[in-house]
Each structure stands twice: as structure tokens, then as C-alpha cells.
Design a protein around this motif. Sequence first.
Motif, PDB file in Angstrom:
ATOM      1  N   MET A 177       6.731  -3.386  14.326  1.00  0.00           N
ATOM      2  CA  MET A 177       6.413  -2.330  13.218  1.00  0.00           C
ATOM      3  C   MET A 177       5.408  -3.010  12.162  1.00  0.00           C
ATOM      4  SD  MET A 177      10.181  -3.330  11.186  1.00  0.00           S
ATOM      5  CE  MET A 177      10.782  -4.892  11.228  1.00  0.00           C
ATOM      6  N   GLY A 178       5.205  -4.417  12.189  1.00  0.00           N
ATOM      7  CA  GLY A 178       4.409  -4.944  11.702  1.00  0.00           C
ATOM      8  C   GLY A 178       2.831  -4.445  11.731  1.00  0.00           C
ATOM      9  N   GLN A 179       2.526  -4.250  12.970  1.00  0.00           N
ATOM     10  CA  GLN A 179       1.141  -3.815  13.327  1.00  0.00           C
ATOM     11  C   GLN A 179       1.123  -2.461  12.707  1.00  0.00           C
ATOM     12  OE1 GLN A 179      -0.382  -4.182  17.206  1.00  0.00           O
ATOM     13  NE2 GLN A 179       0.557  -6.104  17.494  1.00  0.00           N
ATOM     14  N   CYS A 180       2.143  -1.631  12.499  1.00  0.00           N
ATOM     15  CA  CYS A 180       1.996  -0.211  11.646  1.00  0.00           C
ATOM     16  C   CYS A 180       1.542  -0.446  10.314  1.00  0.00           C
ATOM     17  CB  CYS A 180       3.506   0.580  11.796  1.00  0.00           C
ATOM     18  SG  CYS A 180       3.934   0.621  13.474  1.00  0.00           S
ATOM     19  N   LEU A 181       1.655  -1.131   9.799  1.00  0.00           N
ATOM     20  CA  LEU A 181       1.334  -1.332   8.285  1.00  0.00           C
ATOM     21  C   LEU A 181      -0.195  -1.303   8.095  1.00  0.00           C
ATOM     22  CD1 LEU A 181       3.312  -4.733   7.196  1.00  0.00           C
ATOM     23  CD2 LEU A 181       3.616  -2.220   6.452  1.00  0.00           C
ATOM     24  N   TRP A 182      -1.016  -1.878   8.945  1.00  0.00           N
ATOM     25  CA  TRP A 182      -2.586  -1.943   8.864  1.00  0.00           C
ATOM     26  C   TRP A 182      -2.974  -0.464   8.940  1.00  0.00           C
ATOM     27  CZ3 TRP A 182      -6.446  -3.859  13.195  1.00  0.00           C
ATOM     28  CH2 TRP A 182      -7.626  -3.712  12.531  1.00  0.00           C
ATOM     29  N   HIS A 183      -2.643   0.376   9.675  1.00  0.00           N
ATOM     30  CA  HIS A 183      -2.825   1.612   9.969  1.00  0.00           C
ATOM     31  C   HIS A 183      -2.485   2.604   8.877  1.00  0.00           C
ATOM     32  CE1 HIS A 183      -3.972   0.350  14.062  1.00  0.00           C
ATOM     33  NE2 HIS A 183      -2.690   0.014  14.284  1.00  0.00           N
ATOM     34  N   GLY A 184      -1.608   2.307   7.873  1.00  0.00           N
ATOM     35  CA  GLY A 184      -1.474   3.112   6.985  1.00  0.00           C
ATOM     36  C   GLY A 184      -0.354   4.340   7.180  1.00  0.00           C
ATOM     37  N   ILE A 185       0.482   4.011   8.308  1.00  0.00           N
ATOM     38  CA  ILE A 185       1.291   5.189   8.720  1.00  0.00           C
ATOM     39  C   ILE A 185       2.694   4.971   8.190  1.00  0.00           C
ATOM     40  CG2 ILE A 185       2.447   4.028  10.713  1.00  0.00           C
ATOM     41  CD1 ILE A 185       1.936   6.945  12.043  1.00  0.00           C
ATOM     42  N   VAL A 186       2.913   3.741   7.553  1.00  0.00           N
ATOM     43  CA  VAL A 186       4.178   3.542   6.790  1.00  0.00           C
ATOM     44  C   VAL A 186       4.304   4.143   5.481  1.00  0.00           C
ATOM     45  CG1 VAL A 186       5.843   1.574   6.067  1.00  0.00           C
ATOM     46  CG2 VAL A 186       4.596   1.283   8.239  1.00  0.00           C
ATOM     47  N   ASP A 187       5.453   4.931   5.279  1.00  0.00           N
ATOM     48  CA  ASP A 187       5.587   5.419   3.927  1.00  0.00           C
ATOM     49  C   ASP A 187       6.012   4.282   2.878  1.00  0.00           C
ATOM     50  OD1 ASP A 187       5.614   8.064   4.513  1.00  0.00           O
ATOM     51  OD2 ASP A 187       7.691   8.365   4.705  1.00  0.00           O
ATOM     52  N   GLU A 188       5.318   4.798   1.551  1.00  0.00           N
ATOM     53  CA  GLU A 188       5.460   3.769   0.655  1.00  0.00           C
ATOM     54  C   GLU A 188       6.937   3.026   0.257  1.00  0.00           C
ATOM     55  OE1 GLU A 188       3.139   3.791  -2.966  1.00  0.00           O
ATOM     56  OE2 GLU A 188       1.425   4.595  -1.857  1.00  0.00           O
ATOM     57  N   ASP A 189       7.845   3.941   0.273  1.00  0.00           N
ATOM     58  CA  ASP A 189       9.156   3.454  -0.170  1.00  0.00           C
ATOM     59  C   ASP A 189       9.684   2.510   0.856  1.00  0.00           C
ATOM     60  OD1 ASP A 189       9.000   5.528   1.747  1.00  0.00           O
ATOM     61  OD2 ASP A 189      10.991   6.127   0.998  1.00  0.00           O
ATOM     62  N   LYS A 190       9.047   2.503   2.135  1.00  0.00           N
ATOM     63  CA  LYS A 190       9.785   1.737   3.093  1.00  0.00           C
ATOM     64  C   LYS A 190       9.043   0.440   3.287  1.00  0.00           C
ATOM     65  CE  LYS A 190      10.782   5.905   5.752  1.00  0.00           C
ATOM     66  NZ  LYS A 190      10.620   6.839   4.604  1.00  0.00           N
ATOM     67  N   LEU A 191       7.735   0.339   2.476  1.00  0.00           N
ATOM     68  CA  LEU A 191       7.066  -1.196   2.503  1.00  0.00           C
ATOM     69  C   LEU A 191       7.715  -2.374   2.310  1.00  0.00           C
ATOM     70  CD1 LEU A 191       3.706   0.375   1.221  1.00  0.00           C
ATOM     71  CD2 LEU A 191       3.934  -0.352   3.664  1.00  0.00           C
ATOM     72  N   PRO A 192       8.553  -2.314   1.142  1.00  0.00           N
ATOM     73  CA  PRO A 192       9.042  -3.570   0.950  1.00  0.00           C
ATOM     74  C   PRO A 192      10.226  -3.935   1.983  1.00  0.00           C
ATOM     75  CG  PRO A 192       9.080  -2.243  -1.211  1.00  0.00           C
ATOM     76  CD  PRO A 192       8.632  -1.398   0.220  1.00  0.00           C
ATOM     77  N   PHE A 193      10.972  -3.060   2.269  1.00  0.00           N
ATOM     78  CA  PHE A 193      11.888  -3.457   3.431  1.00  0.00           C
ATOM     79  C   PHE A 193      11.116  -3.944   4.606  1.00  0.00           C
ATOM     80  CE2 PHE A 193      13.814   0.208   1.069  1.00  0.00           C
ATOM     81  CZ  PHE A 193      14.884  -0.457   0.551  1.00  0.00           C
ATOM     82  N   VAL A 194      10.193  -3.512   5.117  1.00  0.00           N
ATOM     83  CA  VAL A 194       9.422  -4.042   6.316  1.00  0.00           C
ATOM     84  C   VAL A 194       8.767  -5.427   6.016  1.00  0.00           C
ATOM     85  CG1 VAL A 194       7.425  -3.637   7.797  1.00  0.00           C
ATOM     86  CG2 VAL A 194       8.723  -1.505   7.132  1.00  0.00           C
ATOM     87  N   ALA A 195       8.216  -5.608   4.884  1.00  0.00           N
ATOM     88  CA  ALA A 195       7.768  -6.857   4.629  1.00  0.00           C
ATOM     89  C   ALA A 195       8.920  -7.936   4.595  1.00  0.00           C
ATOM     90  CB  ALA A 195       6.939  -6.849   3.310  1.00  0.00           C
ATOM     91  N   GLU A 196      10.172  -7.447   3.699  1.00  0.00           N
ATOM     92  CA  GLU A 196      11.050  -8.373   3.865  1.00  0.00           C
ATOM     93  C   GLU A 196      11.599  -8.772   5.099  1.00  0.00           C
ATOM     94  OE1 GLU A 196      15.685  -8.723   1.790  1.00  0.00           O
ATOM     95  OE2 GLU A 196      14.373  -6.867   1.390  1.00  0.00           O
ATOM     96  N   ARG A 197      11.734  -7.920   6.006  1.00  0.00           N
ATOM     97  CA  ARG A 197      12.491  -8.043   7.367  1.00  0.00           C
ATOM     98  C   ARG A 197      11.290  -8.970   8.193  1.00  0.00           C
ATOM     99  NH1 ARG A 197      17.409  -7.186   9.880  1.00  0.00           N
ATOM    100  NH2 ARG A 197      17.574  -5.642   8.024  1.00  0.00           N
ATOM    101  N   LEU A 198      10.104  -8.799   8.198  1.00  0.00           N
ATOM    102  CA  LEU A 198       9.259  -9.524   8.794  1.00  0.00           C
ATOM    103  C   LEU A 198       9.061 -10.742   8.503  1.00  0.00           C
ATOM    104  CD1 LEU A 198       6.139  -7.011   8.898  1.00  0.00           C
ATOM    105  CD2 LEU A 198       7.479  -7.489  11.095  1.00  0.00           C
ATOM    106  N   MET A 199       9.581 -11.296   7.202  1.00  0.00           N
ATOM    107  CA  MET A 199       9.538 -12.855   6.667  1.00  0.00           C
ATOM    108  C   MET A 199      10.875 -13.168   6.723  1.00  0.00           C
ATOM    109  SD  MET A 199       5.994 -12.755   6.652  1.00  0.00           S
ATOM    110  CE  MET A 199       6.193 -14.334   5.959  1.00  0.00           C
ATOM    111  N   SER A 200      11.814 -12.688   7.270  1.00  0.00           N
ATOM    112  CA  SER A 200      13.239 -12.972   7.299  1.00  0.00           C
ATOM    113  C   SER A 200      13.333 -14.446   8.203  1.00  0.00           C
ATOM    114  CB  SER A 200      14.163 -11.680   7.648  1.00  0.00           C
ATOM    115  OG  SER A 200      14.029 -11.466   9.109  1.00  0.00           O
ATOM    116  N   PRO A 201      14.387 -15.144   8.056  1.00  0.00           N
ATOM    117  CA  PRO A 201      14.524 -16.298   8.856  1.00  0.00           C
ATOM    118  C   PRO A 201      14.567 -15.820  10.468  1.00  0.00           C
ATOM    119  CG  PRO A 201      15.994 -16.429   7.032  1.00  0.00           C
ATOM    120  CD  PRO A 201      15.311 -15.191   7.131  1.00  0.00           C
ATOM    121  N   GLU A 202      15.175 -14.477  10.534  1.00  0.00           N
ATOM    122  CA  GLU A 202      15.541 -14.104  12.073  1.00  0.00           C
ATOM    123  C   GLU A 202      14.202 -13.617  12.826  1.00  0.00           C
ATOM    124  OE1 GLU A 202      18.872 -13.950   9.945  1.00  0.00           O
ATOM    125  OE2 GLU A 202      17.072 -12.736   9.258  1.00  0.00           O
TER     126      GLU A 202
END
Length: 717
Positions: free
Chosen positions: A511-536
Motif C-alpha cells: 500500500m505504501g507504493q500506492c502513495l506515489w501514484h496518487g490513487i489513495v484518497d486524501e482522507d486515508k493518507l494519514p492512516f497509511v503513513a501512520e501504519r507504515l511508520m508503526s513499530p510493526e
Amino acid sequence: MAAGWNADTAAGPVGAGTVTLVEGSSFCISSANGDIHPEHPHGVFHEDTRILSRWNLSVNGQPLEALTAETKEPYRALFIGRVPRSDGYADSPLIVERLREVGAGILEQITIRNYSSKETECVVSLSVESDFADLFEVKEARVQRRWEESRQPEGDSLVIRAGWQDLVKSVVVNARGAEVTADSVTYRTVVPARGEWSARVSVAPATDGGGVPPSSLVRTVGEVSPSDRRRQEWVAKIPKLHMSNRSIERTLRRSYDDLGALRIEDPAHPERIVVAAGAPWFMTLFGRDSLWASEMALPVDPSLALGTLQTLADRQGKVVDPMSEEEPGKILHEVRLGISSGLALGGKSAYYGSVDATPQFVMALGSVSRWGFGRDTIAALLPHADRALDWVRHYGDKDGDGFVEYERLNDQGLINQGWKDSWDGINFADGTLAKPPIALCEVQALVYSAFLSRAWMAYDAGDTPLAAQLTDEAAALKKKFNEQFWLPDRGYYAIALDRDKRPVDACASNMGQCLWHGIVDEDKLPFVAERLMSPEMFSGWGVRTLATDMGAYNPASYHNGSVWPHDNAVIAVGLLRYGFVEEAQRIATALLEAADYTDGRLPELFCGFSRDQVTEPVPYPTACSPQAWAATTPIMLVTSLMRYDAHVSRGGVWMDPVLPASYGDLHITNAPMGAGRITIDITGSEASVQGLPEGLTFHREHRPWLTELMAEAGLGK
């Protein structure tokens, strides 16, 4: 079908302490003392054939004890060893140096230094074997074919000839001044007290079955080798770089060197240079890897991406062939350039089992079109882009649900056909394997980029109706993607949809690769960023392929918890696109720090152990190194933090740097831009550009994204 395309795509283990040298499509793998053993995946390989399977040096009957092996250039190494004393006690006075260079074969200078006060008699012997095994046989430890072999000493040369069916291959060992027998070359010498002795030996495929080695390995002392000349021409062509942070500077220069060594020619078009996927086993053109690597390296040498596109376009699918998985318009997964008869490939030199290379081809063409190539050059590739999009719509989306899926066309093809192509790479949160047809999230993102890239090129060429149609297709895909892939109760995107259109609910890096392409809805961006940088997900060295709380997580797996540098580079660019600067800086800095542990060369992947648990990145045993998209990762990380890009036809160069303070100042000269070369200086957040070609303007902001350009043109929602 070939074992080369089997379900387990990880490279075969070369073993600890091995040294890999690479130059174009030739490479050499040996043990730490320089010896090559046929029972290991060692050898000198030329055009996918092992031309040297044994190369064991002994002095007075003793193999060398390795002291060190240093890679001087990607194609040259110095091995230093010593001759063990027969009594096994005191230190040996005999030190042996082997300076080896790989080209179309190898050239090796052997030097013995005698550090004792007495002259020493030495019998220096090299045992030689050539099994002419196919690359895949060696990689998978299944060397079976037995060639009819003849070994012919001819003066101070040994010619090994082998025939199989109607094929004849031969290799020549040249050892001036040696005694040559059918299986070895031997020098008898006396090394003076505190003195030295040396000899030069070459091994090369013979031309036309005769006994003449290629001219690349015949030269006088001090003469510049073709590999050195090729490297000098490459260095003269690419940007020169100075950074206050010497460690990052070293990593970037190593990237330049490795990228240079991974360049291969299309034999049918020597002027076209393409990027091979990686050493040791993938010194050939791969659709996905070569496109990614050349896209990531655009600021260094845009012609690599153009050559890669042209070469892939020539081999674009024309027919439906279930064995090679070829389909009309499809871009290949792997091709062996110049292989004699595709011995290991079921008679086929190309395999098409890749779901992402085809949309990626269109996206890469869009990127290349911005870097100032002639309109005719780009226009010649547009019909190929249109055929690729036809494949996306018809063959890529066989069930007509609007998503591109994959399912192999025969039982020997790759089970998984995205970049995570290991057999167990796509799974649910509980660890259950997803069943194909599988629609990957990042593949839909690539298709979205492909539609927009082709839309922009259509608009730029004055074809507004086509641009409008493609923009609408992209918008429909984005809407559908966010409806069906988003998991609202989890706060992240599914890695895929399975054959029953169920979201595959593992938390993965895709899902992190999807960010670059611009297909992610704006309201979902903070959730994706937070998940990618989580300790898991974030190990301290990079974002893991799979979160630690998933059922299939294994830090020492190929795709289920490891850290892939190229994956992280794409994620970092996506984070930067949406203003997550600190997160992108953390990823970039972690990876560049990881490179310090491997002499500035990032491997294909490393294990996903937490930095809190293990203070150094843990190597993955069979990682390719050098590998194209790992080599281009530092380039992409730094240029993206420079927020540096071009759109020559729109008359612009863009830069708005957010390099961390620890990177220091950056000074780049000879950077390609349109028809000219520019100089870039960055101090802190201040950037300046000198030498811009006429008609180009420097903009102190990010380059407008395709979505912004289309909106500006009145197209797109």
C-alpha cells in the motif's frame, strides 16, 4: 517449461564469503581465496553459460589460505592469500596476490611475494575445468547435461571444446610460459629472497570455435582495459557529486559504479543500453526490474530508460502462448539477450509472467517523455503504449471487473506475478495463502499512473478526446479501488483481492507504493503513513514487507517481513508527495545508514529484525548484490529529498529540497538536462541551478503531478 521460471524465485545461495564480479552480461563468482569450485554455484559466466567451472590455484600442492578479498571496481578484485607451511606452525613467508578482472572471460595476474631471507622453489598450478552448464542449472544445483568434451594443449594455451547435439562451444586458457596439460597449467619458478614472481593468465570463450580469445583480454601491461574504458566513458557521462556527508557520498558513488556495471547491450541494437536486473543470477533484461531501475536513475542518465523501453517494445507480446505466458501487448518478465538457443528456457528466450511490467512500461514512457528526448523518439513508442493499455483492459482484466489480476497460464509459471513473486508472498492476516486470480493493490496504482501518463502524452500531442477518455478511466479506477481495497476497520489497504474478490487483509508494504501514484484518497493518507511508520512495519532500517503481527511474518523470509530498499524508496517518494517529510527522511536516513554496513552498497533485501534487537542490518542469505533497483535506491532517495525533477517540454526544472541537516551541503555538476548539462548547489533548504539550457526555467517548488496537470487542463475530477 524452464526451471528458470519456477515458483521459488529467490536466487540460489552462493555461500558465505563469496566474491561476485560483474561486467555487462559476464560475471564471476568465487570463494574468498579466489578459487572456483564446480560443486558450488561458482564460475565464470558469459552469455548465460558457465565457461569456467573449476579454477583452483595451488602453490607446492597447497591451496591458498584466504587473507582478504577487495573489490576494486564492480568488475575487478584483489584476492590476497598465503601458502600454508607444510609443518602447519609458523607464519608462512609466501603471500599470493590474485588481481582478477572479468570481461568476456577473466584476466588474472598472479603475484607471489617471498618475505623470507631464502629463495623458495615454487610449483604454481591452476586446475581448470569448463562444464558449459547453463546458468539455471548452476543456480539450482542441477547440472546434468554432459557435453562431449575434448581438451587440447596447444603450446602455452589449453583449448577446451565441447559439443552437445549440434552446438559447439569452446574456451581458451592462455598461460604464457607455463607447462600446459589437459587439465592444468603449471609454472615452476624460484622466488628470490625478499623478491617476487608474477604471471598473467586469461580464460575466454573462443570465437567461432577456434582457439583465439577475444581482444578484450589480450593487452600489454599498462594498457587500459575495455572495462576500464567503458567505466571512464560512463563516469564522464553522469553527474559528478560532492556531499559534506562523506558516507552518503560514498554510497551514491557506489550506486553510480554498480549501475554502470549492470548496463548490458541489446545485441541487435548495440547503441541501446539497458539495465540488467542484478548479479549474480539475473544479468539480463527484466521488464519490472529494468523499468524500475531506469526510472529511478532518470536524473543520472535518462538514456538508460529510453534504451530499456525500446528494447522491451521490440519484444512486446504478439500472440497468446500459454507456455511463455505471452499475450498481445504484454511486456515481458525476463529475456535472455544473446543466448545461443535458450537451452534452459524450454526453447523460449523470453517469459512474460509479470502482471505489473505492462502498465509500468506506459508509466515509464510518460516519465521519459519529460526528460527532453525528441518528439519523434517518444512518438515511435506511443503505439506500444496503446497496445500495452489494450492488454490491461482485455487480458489483464479477464473478468471485466475493472481491476488487473494475474493467474499463471501453466503449472510451471510463477505462482505470484507481482514484484513479491515468491510462492508464499501474498497472504491473509492469519497467514493463509491468497488464491489466484489475484488483483494486487500496487498493480491497480500502476494502471492508474499508466492511464494518466498516456492521457498527458495525448493531451500534449493535441489529442484531447483520447486524453479525456483516459482521464475518465483513471478516475473510475481510483473510485473503485478506494471502495474495494480500503479496510475501514483496520485503517489500511488490503494487499490484494483474491479469486472470490475478498480483500486479502494482511498489513503489507504494497500500500505504501500506492502513495506515489496518487490513487489513495486524501482522507486515508494519514492512516497509511501512520501504519507504515508503526513499530510493526518500520524496523529501524526501513519499512518491512509485512507487519510483525501478521500470521505469515518471518524476519528472515524473502517477502514476508524482510526490508527491500527499492520498496522503501518508492514509499518515501509517495510520503513526500503528500507532505510527510519527516517520515520520508526517517526511511531515507535509515537505508543510507544501512548501506554503511555493506561498504556503501545496498543489497537487494535484508532481514526484518528490529534495530532495537540487532544493531546492524542482518543480511538475507541469497540477496543479489549488486542489484539494479537496490543500486538506484540511494539515487532515488536523495533526488526525491531534493524534490528534483524536470519537464523539458513545459520548459521547467523543479527543486525544493528537504534534505536532513545531517546530509550537509550538496554540489552536483554535469547533471543531464534536456540538451545540456547543469550544476546544482544545495545548502540547507536553499537551492541554485546554473547552466540551464535555453528555454528552461528553474521553479522553487515540486514538479506538478500528473493529476494536477490534467486538472489544470480541465480534465479529471
